[in-house]
Design a protein around this motif. Structure first.
Motif, PDB file in Angstrom:
ATOM      1  N   THR A  62       1.018  -1.084  -0.335  1.00 36.77           N
ATOM      2  CA  THR A  62       0.313  -0.498  -0.414  1.00 36.77           C
ATOM      3  C   THR A  62       0.718   1.061  -0.024  1.00 36.77           C
ATOM      4  N   ASN A  63       0.812   2.026  -1.353  1.00 36.55           N
ATOM      5  CA  ASN A  63       1.517   3.239  -1.221  1.00 36.55           C
ATOM      6  C   ASN A  63       1.030   4.077   0.115  1.00 36.55           C
ATOM      7  N   ILE A  64       1.979   4.644   0.796  1.00 34.54           N
ATOM      8  CA  ILE A  64       1.653   5.426   2.129  1.00 34.54           C
ATOM      9  C   ILE A  64       2.067   6.830   1.655  1.00 34.54           C
ATOM     10  N   GLU A  65       2.077   7.987   2.041  1.00 32.12           N
ATOM     11  CA  GLU A  65       2.504   8.816   2.127  1.00 32.12           C
ATOM     12  C   GLU A  65       2.784   9.792   3.138  1.00 32.12           C
ATOM     13  N   THR A  66       1.681   9.704   3.634  1.00 28.59           N
ATOM     14  CA  THR A  66       1.747  10.565   5.108  1.00 28.59           C
ATOM     15  C   THR A  66       0.517   9.429   6.105  1.00 28.59           C
ATOM     16  N   ILE A  67       0.979   9.668   7.166  1.00 20.18           N
ATOM     17  CA  ILE A  67       0.101   8.937   8.841  1.00 20.18           C
ATOM     18  C   ILE A  67      -0.250   9.975   9.393  1.00 20.18           C
ATOM     19  N   ILE A  68      -1.895   9.746   8.985  1.00 13.24           N
ATOM     20  CA  ILE A  68      -2.830  11.178  10.533  1.00 13.24           C
ATOM     21  C   ILE A  68      -2.818  10.399  11.507  1.00 13.24           C
ATOM     22  N   CYS A  69      -1.849  11.123  12.448  1.00 10.24           N
ATOM     23  CA  CYS A  69      -2.403  10.178  13.901  1.00 10.24           C
ATOM     24  C   CYS A  69      -3.622  10.629  14.358  1.00 10.24           C
ATOM     25  N   LEU A  70      -4.811   9.735  14.891  1.00 10.95           N
ATOM     26  CA  LEU A  70      -5.471  10.047  16.086  1.00 10.95           C
ATOM     27  C   LEU A  70      -5.723   9.875  17.032  1.00 10.95           C
ATOM     28  N   ALA A  81       5.606   4.670  10.487  1.00  9.25           N
ATOM     29  CA  ALA A  81       6.406   5.220   9.780  1.00  9.25           C
ATOM     30  C   ALA A  81       7.629   4.972   9.361  1.00  9.25           C
ATOM     31  N   GLU A  82       8.408   4.725  10.369  1.00 11.63           N
ATOM     32  CA  GLU A  82       9.829   4.029  10.370  1.00 11.63           C
ATOM     33  C   GLU A  82       9.747   2.594   9.532  1.00 11.63           C
ATOM     34  N   TYR A  83       8.490   1.749  10.025  1.00 18.70           N
ATOM     35  CA  TYR A  83       8.480   0.456   9.465  1.00 18.70           C
ATOM     36  C   TYR A  83       8.288   0.498   7.723  1.00 18.70           C
ATOM     37  N   LEU A  84       7.774   1.107   7.488  1.00 17.53           N
ATOM     38  CA  LEU A  84       7.245   0.974   6.120  1.00 17.53           C
ATOM     39  C   LEU A  84       7.937   2.225   5.233  1.00 17.53           C
ATOM     40  N   SER A  85       9.138   2.417   5.925  1.00 12.50           N
ATOM     41  CA  SER A  85       9.737   3.078   4.836  1.00 12.50           C
ATOM     42  C   SER A  85      11.554   1.963   4.573  1.00 12.50           C
ATOM     43  N   GLN A  86      11.154   0.991   5.849  1.00  9.78           N
ATOM     44  CA  GLN A  86      12.210  -0.025   5.502  1.00  9.78           C
ATOM     45  C   GLN A  86      12.019  -0.572   4.154  1.00  9.78           C
ATOM     46  N   GLY A  92      12.623   3.285   1.264  1.00 14.33           N
ATOM     47  CA  GLY A  92      13.043   4.615   0.918  1.00 14.33           C
ATOM     48  C   GLY A  92      12.577   5.470   0.536  1.00 14.33           C
ATOM     49  N   GLU A  93      10.937   6.244   1.101  1.00 11.77           N
ATOM     50  CA  GLU A  93      10.492   6.733   0.945  1.00 11.77           C
ATOM     51  C   GLU A  93      10.071   7.375   2.387  1.00 11.77           C
ATOM     52  N   ASP A  94      10.285   8.212   2.007  1.00 18.50           N
ATOM     53  CA  ASP A  94      10.037   9.839   3.597  1.00 18.50           C
ATOM     54  C   ASP A  94       8.861   9.711   3.815  1.00 18.50           C
TER      55      ASP A  94
END
Length: 209
Positions: A62-70, A81-86, A92-94
């Motif tokens: 799943t392509n995720i660019e932003t996590i909105i935390c509620l 976010a750290e896990y998904l970027s690895q 490799g994405e921010d």
């Protein structure tokens, strides 16, 4: 109440745990027969990291660019976010991590300096508890104002399986709680049986009555 506290471990990772207290509790949306204590997942570095790894494995494609935390999920969101970027499609994405503000009429808003993290972005909405879907609906309405694209919904606990056509991936579900029940306040059978409300509950915790 505290003497009724029970600990429930995740089936996939026994290091990930929640506490549950049976009783009669009132939220701002409904009445429920369990208070679900997610404090450790929200505040403990070690448990939040374990929980993020378990939750993150479902978003590998799943392509995720932003996590909105509620609802106080920022620590969990950071590790997620750290896990998904690895790994997976986001390797490799921010990934942006933001929390909306509530205005005077309880609407979710984003200030001008954070709107660019939402506008046109693929959004993962992270929530602590989804019992009726109303909080998710409020967040989705907010995303529409800022042209955010809801790609996924994650939760620590969820009593519902999907929102519209999007599955809700949760660490714990109502199936983990024996006979979990959720009622509109005006038809609550516990109220009709004159069972005292034990506490008012929200994402911050509980207040005994």
């Amino acid at each position: 109440m505290e003497e009724r506290l029970q600990t429930i471990q995740s089936v996939k990772n026994k290091k990930v745990q929640i506490g549950v207290i049976p009783g009669h509790f009132a939220t701002n949306h409904s009445h429920v027969n369990y208070y679900v204590d997610m404090t450790s997942i929200k505040t403990s570095l070690k448990m939040a990291k374990e929980a993020a790894q378990e939750l993150g494995s479902t978003y590998a494609n799943t392509n995720i660019e932003t996590i909105i935390c509620l609802e106080g999920t920022e620590i969990l969101g950071g590790f997620l976010a750290e896990y998904l970027s690895q790994a997976g499609i986001n390797k490799g994405e921010d990934i942006n991590l933001i929390t909306p503000e509530l205005n005077a009429v309880n609407q979710m808003i984003f200030r001008d300096n954070t709107q660019k993290k939402v506008w046109g972005k693929q959004i993962l909405l992270l929530i602590s508890s989804a019992s009726t879907g109303k909080s998710i609906r409020r967040a989705v309405d907010c995303l529409q104002y800022y042209n955010g694209k809801l790609a996924a919904v994650g939760a620590i606990f969820s009593a519902i399986e999907k929102f519209d056509d999007i599955p809700i991936h949760a660490l714990f579900t109502d199936k983990d709680l024996p006979n979990y029940q959720n009622f509109p306040a005006n038809v609550c059978p516990m109220c009709k049986n004159n069972q005292k409300v034990d506490a008012l509950i929200n994402s911050f915790g509980y207040s005994k009555l």
